[in-house]
Design a protein around this motif. Structure first.
Motif, PDB file in Angstrom:
ATOM      1  N   ALA A 101       1.761   2.541   2.915  1.00  0.00           N
ATOM      2  CA  ALA A 101       1.734   1.734   1.696  1.00  0.00           C
ATOM      3  C   ALA A 101       0.804   0.559   1.868  1.00  0.00           C
ATOM      4  N   THR A 102       0.332   0.029   0.744  1.00  0.00           N
ATOM      5  CA  THR A 102      -0.461  -1.195   0.792  1.00  0.00           C
ATOM      6  C   THR A 102       0.496  -2.355   1.086  1.00  0.00           C
ATOM      7  N   ALA A 103      -0.077  -3.505   1.436  1.00  0.00           N
ATOM      8  CA  ALA A 103       0.749  -4.640   1.836  1.00  0.00           C
ATOM      9  C   ALA A 103       1.756  -5.018   0.752  1.00  0.00           C
ATOM     10  N   ASN A 104       1.327  -4.960  -0.512  1.00  0.00           N
ATOM     11  CA  ASN A 104       2.238  -5.343  -1.592  1.00  0.00           C
ATOM     12  C   ASN A 104       3.127  -4.181  -2.040  1.00  0.00           C
ATOM     13  N   GLY A 105       2.943  -3.022  -1.420  1.00  0.00           N
ATOM     14  CA  GLY A 105       3.790  -1.871  -1.731  1.00  0.00           C
ATOM     15  C   GLY A 105       3.504  -1.202  -3.063  1.00  0.00           C
ATOM     16  N   LYS A 106       2.449  -1.648  -3.744  1.00  0.00           N
ATOM     17  CA  LYS A 106       2.192  -1.092  -5.083  1.00  0.00           C
ATOM     18  C   LYS A 106       1.523   0.273  -5.047  1.00  0.00           C
ATOM     19  N   TYR A 107       0.867   0.588  -3.949  1.00  0.00           N
ATOM     20  CA  TYR A 107       0.330   1.944  -3.782  1.00  0.00           C
ATOM     21  C   TYR A 107       0.932   2.517  -2.513  1.00  0.00           C
ATOM     22  N   TYR A 108       1.400   3.733  -2.611  1.00  0.00           N
ATOM     23  CA  TYR A 108       2.094   4.326  -1.478  1.00  0.00           C
ATOM     24  C   TYR A 108       1.863   5.825  -1.482  1.00  0.00           C
ATOM     25  N   VAL A 109       1.698   6.388  -0.291  1.00  0.00           N
ATOM     26  CA  VAL A 109       1.507   7.832  -0.199  1.00  0.00           C
ATOM     27  C   VAL A 109       2.499   8.427   0.792  1.00  0.00           C
TER      28      VAL A 109
END
Lengths: 222, 248
Positions: free
Chosen positions: B168-176
């Motif tokens: 995930a990105t640091a802010n958690g807005k994109y995650y795979v």
């Protein structure tokens, strides 16, 4: 004197009529996918004669903004389309029906004759048998196209696992290009096919549904 | 032409029967389609279609092999300007110096480990020139450099029961979500270089995933956290109706 004669076998009719909506579904859901990267056109250099497709086409047919949905349906119908096609080819090969279907050394010349006749450029009536040369070439081609769609589709769908197949087809972009143009090929086939069916008339069309055709028995029926 | 009643009657009977069968089959087909189309949505997709995607995934994962590699290209085939498609979940004030990445769920450490870019750069350098494929249908060749995910996993191994990796990105807005086998593929990179240059912000600096066995949507930029799990992790685009596996 007239009599009723069996023209199309039951299995052949089922394969044909099951294939029709499946192919339609593959094309339709394929267009939902294609919309997301609609790069193909007819043209050269800076000149584009036709872009596949202009926006109003997508809007009118509801093909826009359906990529995820298109992929999900496409990857469902692909199994049915493939299975039906493979069973058809197997059946046609085993039953011996392929003999009527596969072109022979006379087919090409006959196909020219048929085309000239159909365009009104020649008065020589095409031979009256199950499939004339033009039909043999067209129907065999469309089966080969189906095979082409399966392999180009597989190369796109699982590019890394079937990298050898993609390489054989000229790479990923080429496989996608071929996959698209085969689809356009079906559309072209369909238009000619419908025109010819309309032209051939009710007795012929009905034989694809019932299997039987009414023939004049004073003529040699084949 | 003389009409023969018996033939006409017989043909009429066959016609009725043929068209009736055709009509019933058509209705059955339409009913099947309508049934699927009206089913409850599971992550934006009718559940029967989800189930088919899972069956397809099962077959793909059964066939998948880490020895099958994405074709590689000569360096000259790489495009100078790689297309930028998305920036979902990316922060614009990240710099490589202060950037940190969490690794959680490893058998090497119960507590999450915090890594800096230098920790990744200490891993053996690896790279490849491969064709990135967007799920939209376009593809471009790019030259990537970084460390193999598998090399990071040597330092921080997945627990025996782990089957999946989440990033995930640091802010958690994109995650795979990834299956472990694809993540451990030798071409799966934690990339910090593109075309022999440090990764630019828009391409996911300082560290992004490059996974040629998946569509672009899985190639997450600006990785903030990595964790192993036994269960299938959430995936941004799978939540929006796409196939979770998205494997090539």
């Amino acid at each position: 004197m007239q009599r009723i004669e069996l023209k199309h076998l039951r299995a052949t009719r089922w394969f044909h009529w099951v294939n029709f909506p499946l192919l339609f579904a593959m094309i339709w859901t394929g267009m939902w996918i294609y919309w997301a990267n609609d790069v193909y056109r007819v043209g050269a250099g800076d000149v584009t004669l036709f872009h596949f497709f202009p926006d109003p086409v997508y809007k009118a047919l509801g093909w826009d903004h359906k990529l995820s949905k298109g992929m999900a349906w496409h990857f469902f119908f692909m199994w049915l389309f493939a299975i039906n096609g493979i069973l058809y080819v197997a059946y046609t090969a085993i039953s011996g029906e392929w003999r009527y279907l596969v072109p022979n050394r006379h087919s090409f010349r006959e196909a020219i004759q048929v085309t000239l006749y159909d365009l009104g450029l020649s008065k020589a009536h095409p031979p009256a048998r199950k499939f004339n040369g033009a039909q043999q070439i067209a129907y065999t081609s469309v089966v080969l196209m189906g095979f082409g769609s399966l392999i180009t589709g597989l190369a796109i769908y699982k590019y890394v696992q079937f990298a050898w197949l993609a390489a054989l087809l000229g790479g990923y972009p080429m496989a996608r290009w071929l996959h698209f143009w085969l689809t356009m090929g079906y559309v072209a086939f369909f238009l000619v096919h419908i025109a010819q069916v309309v032209r051939a008339g009710w007795n012929n069309f009905r034989s694809m549904v019932t299997g039987y055709e009414v023939v004049n028995s004073d003529k040699e029926a084949l | 032409m003389s009409r023969q009643p018996d033939i006409q009657t017989e043909m009429a009977r066959k016609t009725r029967r043929g068209f009736l069968t055709g009509g019933i089959a058509t209705m059955a087909g339409l009913a099947g389609w309508a049934w699927i189309a009206s089913r409850k949505l599971e992550n934006e997709l009718q559940w029967p279609l989800r189930r088919v995607l899972r069956v397809n995934e099962k077959l793909a994962r059964g066939y998948f092999s880490q020895s099958r590699l994405a074709p590689t290209f000569p360096r000259s085939a790489a495009v100078a300007e790689l297309r930028v498609n998305e920036d979902i979940g990316m922060d614009d004030d990240i710099d490589a110096e202060n950037w940190r990445m969490q690794v959680a769920g490893s058998s090497a450490s119960i507590a999450p480990v915090t890594l800096a870019l230098d920790d990744i750069k200490k891993l053996p350098h690896s790279g490849h020139v491969t064709e990135l494929k967007c799920i939209e249908g376009w593809s471009q060749v790019a030259a990537w450099g970084g460390a193999k995910f598998a090399d990071l996993a040597k330092q921080f191994p997945p627990p025996e029961k782990a089957r999946y990796v989440s990033m995930a990105t640091a802010n958690g807005k994109y995650y795979v979500g990834l299956d472990l086998a694809s993540a451990m593929h030798p071409q799966t990179l934690l990339a910090y270089e593109l075309n022999d240059q440090p990764l630019t912000d828009e391409h996911g600096a300082p560290l992004r995933l490059v996974i040629p066995t998946k569509y672009g949507i899985k190639n997450i930029k600006q990785i903030g956290s990595i964790s192993y799990s036994e269960t299938r992790p959430k995936d941004y685009w799978a939540d929006q109706g796409y196939d979770w596996y998205a494997g090539l």
